[in-house]
Design a protein around this motif. Structure first.
Motif, mmCIF file in Angstrom:
data_model
loop_
_atom_site.group_PDB
_atom_site.id
_atom_site.type_symbol
_atom_site.label_atom_id
_atom_site.label_comp_id
_atom_site.label_asym_id
_atom_site.label_seq_id
_atom_site.Cartn_x
_atom_site.Cartn_y
_atom_site.Cartn_z
ATOM 1 N N TYR A 35 0.848 -1.184 0.000
ATOM 2 C CA TYR A 35 0.000 0.000 0.000
ATOM 3 C C TYR A 35 0.889 1.241 0.000
ATOM 4 O O TYR A 35 2.017 1.215 0.465
ATOM 5 C CB TYR A 35 -0.865 0.062 1.262
ATOM 6 N N GLN A 37 0.542 5.415 1.263
ATOM 7 C CA GLN A 37 -0.279 6.331 2.054
ATOM 8 C C GLN A 37 0.198 7.751 1.847
ATOM 9 O O GLN A 37 1.342 8.086 2.156
ATOM 10 C CB GLN A 37 -0.228 5.971 3.543
ATOM 11 N N GLY A 40 -3.968 12.570 4.017
ATOM 12 C CA GLY A 40 -5.396 12.746 3.776
ATOM 13 C C GLY A 40 -6.018 11.743 2.824
ATOM 14 O O GLY A 40 -7.196 11.855 2.496
ATOM 15 N N MET A 41 -5.234 10.754 2.373
ATOM 16 C CA MET A 41 -5.755 9.823 1.348
ATOM 17 C C MET A 41 -6.023 8.429 1.903
ATOM 18 O O MET A 41 -6.458 7.548 1.173
ATOM 19 C CB MET A 41 -4.744 9.702 0.202
ATOM 20 N N GLY A 42 -5.747 8.176 3.155
ATOM 21 C CA GLY A 42 -5.879 6.815 3.649
ATOM 22 C C GLY A 42 -4.843 5.920 2.976
ATOM 23 O O GLY A 42 -3.809 6.378 2.507
ATOM 24 N N LEU A 43 -5.117 4.653 2.913
ATOM 25 C CA LEU A 43 -4.199 3.687 2.299
ATOM 26 C C LEU A 43 -4.750 3.253 0.956
ATOM 27 O O LEU A 43 -5.937 2.946 0.836
ATOM 28 C CB LEU A 43 -4.038 2.466 3.196
ATOM 29 N N LEU A 45 -4.113 0.532 -2.305
ATOM 30 C CA LEU A 45 -3.414 -0.699 -2.662
ATOM 31 C C LEU A 45 -2.685 -0.533 -3.982
ATOM 32 O O LEU A 45 -3.267 -0.089 -4.984
ATOM 33 C CB LEU A 45 -4.417 -1.846 -2.744
ATOM 34 N N GLY A 58 -3.491 -3.545 -7.872
ATOM 35 C CA GLY A 58 -4.453 -2.926 -6.981
ATOM 36 C C GLY A 58 -5.019 -1.672 -7.606
ATOM 37 O O GLY A 58 -5.195 -1.595 -8.820
ATOM 38 N N GLU A 59 -5.233 -0.672 -6.767
ATOM 39 C CA GLU A 59 -5.863 0.556 -7.235
ATOM 40 C C GLU A 59 -4.908 1.473 -7.985
ATOM 41 O O GLU A 59 -5.281 2.144 -8.936
ATOM 42 C CB GLU A 59 -6.445 1.312 -6.033
ATOM 43 N N PHE A 90 3.562 0.833 2.818
ATOM 44 C CA PHE A 90 3.335 -0.200 3.820
ATOM 45 C C PHE A 90 3.181 -1.559 3.147
ATOM 46 O O PHE A 90 2.436 -1.700 2.181
ATOM 47 C CB PHE A 90 2.081 0.090 4.642
ATOM 48 N N PHE A 103 0.572 -5.383 9.388
ATOM 49 C CA PHE A 103 1.328 -4.390 8.628
ATOM 50 C C PHE A 103 2.755 -4.250 9.156
ATOM 51 O O PHE A 103 3.012 -4.432 10.355
ATOM 52 C CB PHE A 103 0.655 -3.017 8.725
ATOM 53 N N ARG A 108 9.495 5.233 4.263
ATOM 54 C CA ARG A 108 9.230 6.614 3.861
ATOM 55 C C ARG A 108 10.138 6.992 2.712
ATOM 56 O O ARG A 108 11.352 7.066 2.883
ATOM 57 C CB ARG A 108 9.423 7.531 5.065
ATOM 58 N N GLY B 43 2.583 1.466 11.306
ATOM 59 C CA GLY B 43 1.692 0.729 10.420
ATOM 60 C C GLY B 43 0.336 0.516 11.064
ATOM 61 O O GLY B 43 0.214 0.500 12.289
ATOM 62 N N PRO B 44 -0.715 0.357 10.264
ATOM 63 C CA PRO B 44 -2.039 0.092 10.827
ATOM 64 C C PRO B 44 -2.055 -1.174 11.682
ATOM 65 O O PRO B 44 -1.306 -2.116 11.435
ATOM 66 C CB PRO B 44 -2.917 -0.066 9.581
ATOM 67 N N TYR B 87 -9.930 3.273 11.332
ATOM 68 C CA TYR B 87 -10.536 2.929 10.050
ATOM 69 C C TYR B 87 -11.608 1.851 10.226
ATOM 70 O O TYR B 87 -11.355 0.824 10.848
ATOM 71 C CB TYR B 87 -9.487 2.401 9.079
ATOM 72 N N LYS B 99 -7.617 -4.587 -4.001
ATOM 73 C CA LYS B 99 -8.446 -3.431 -4.325
ATOM 74 C C LYS B 99 -9.164 -2.898 -3.087
ATOM 75 O O LYS B 99 -10.328 -2.527 -3.118
ATOM 76 C CB LYS B 99 -9.459 -3.755 -5.421
ATOM 77 N N LEU B 100 -8.480 -2.871 -1.979
ATOM 78 C CA LEU B 100 -9.059 -2.404 -0.724
ATOM 79 C C LEU B 100 -8.728 -0.945 -0.510
ATOM 80 O O LEU B 100 -7.605 -0.529 -0.673
ATOM 81 C CB LEU B 100 -8.492 -3.218 0.435
ATOM 82 N N PHE B 102 -8.826 1.888 2.412
ATOM 83 C CA PHE B 102 -9.040 2.145 3.824
ATOM 84 C C PHE B 102 -9.819 3.425 4.066
ATOM 85 O O PHE B 102 -10.390 3.604 5.117
ATOM 86 C CB PHE B 102 -7.695 2.222 4.563
ATOM 87 N N GLY B 103 -9.827 4.323 3.134
ATOM 88 C CA GLY B 103 -10.515 5.589 3.358
ATOM 89 C C GLY B 103 -9.727 6.496 4.286
ATOM 90 O O GLY B 103 -8.595 6.199 4.659
ATOM 91 N N ALA B 104 -10.327 7.598 4.667
ATOM 92 C CA ALA B 104 -9.624 8.609 5.464
ATOM 93 C C ALA B 104 -9.729 8.347 6.956
ATOM 94 O O ALA B 104 -8.943 8.878 7.739
ATOM 95 C CB ALA B 104 -10.139 9.995 5.138
#
Lengths: 112, 112
Positions: A35, A37, A40-43, A45, A58-59, A90, A103, A108, B43-44, B87, B99-100, B102-104
């Motif tokens: 992933y 990160q 402000g965008m979350g995670l 994939l 992934g995305e 991550f 995770f 970085r 990490g989450p 999250y 394709k997951l 996590f959102g903000a």
């Protein structure tokens, strides 16, 4: 028991340089994930590997390649780094029959 | 995948219960509700998940409404170390977690 280990933890690249992020897990998990990160965008994939020998997009896969070297290791390669790839990366792994993702601590990356 | 809606941020006093809401009105019958959190620069971390019954573990409790369209994560006695982004995710356990998104999440700040 180290869990998910990522190297390097920090890296600075110049535009156009290449590098590989390494990830290893010692939990005998079948599935592994990368992933990114951004603030402000979350995670999001990038790529994942459901099992040894398979990888899927992934995305946000553009600009990246992956290799599932064996069951333990899943690497992410940037062939020609761009400033847009500045992010925290991550790695995660998951048992094939469990929904729990484990995770790493993150890598970085800054691309100048 | 069903989408989730969470508040952007919330504050909680140390020692009090923190109740984090999540709406998932389009959840399917085979989708679980998962909660993860991410402490700054780490990490989450998995917290808890459930299908329709309320769940409790050493970290938190998960309350899912009878119609499953929303849920609440409860941190019973918040500490300063619980300050993190939380999250809420809905997934079927049979999914590959590819394709997951996590959102903000919800930024929770625990104050003394």
């Amino acid at each position: 028991n180290a869990g998910v280990t990522q190297t390097p933890k920090f890296q600075v690249l110049k535009t156009g340089q290449s590098m590989t992020l390494q990830c290893a897990q010692d939990m005998n998990h079948n599935s592994m994930y990368w992933y990114r990160q951004d603030p402000g965008m979350g995670l999001r994939l990038i790529y994942y590997s459901a099992s040894e020998g398979t990888t899927d997009k992934g995305e946000v896969p553009n600009g990246y390649n992956v290799s599932r070297l064996n069951k333990r290791e899943f690497s992410l390669r940037l062939e020609s780094a761009a400033p847009s790839q500045t992010s925290v990366y991550f790695c995660a792994s998951r048992l094939s029959v469990s929904g729990e993702l484990f995770f790493g601590e993150g890598s970085r990356l800054t691309v100048l | 995948d069903a989408k989730t809606t969470q508040p952007t941020s919330m504050d909680c006093a140390e020692g009090r219960a923190a109740n984090l809401p999540c709406n998932h009105s389009t959840i399917s019958g085979n989708e679980y509700v998962y909660w993860y959190r991410q402490i700054h620069s780490q990490g989450p971390q998995y917290i808890i998940h459930g299908l329709k019954n309320n769940e409790t573990n050493e970290m938190a409790s998960l309350i899912i409404t009878e119609d499953r369209k929303s849920s609440t994560l409860i941190l019973p006695h918040a500490t300063l170390r619980d300050t993190a982004v939380y999250y809420c995710i809905v997934r079927a356990t049979t999914d590959s977690w590819g394709k997951l998104q996590f959102g903000a999440g919800t930024q929770v700040v625990v104050t003394p």
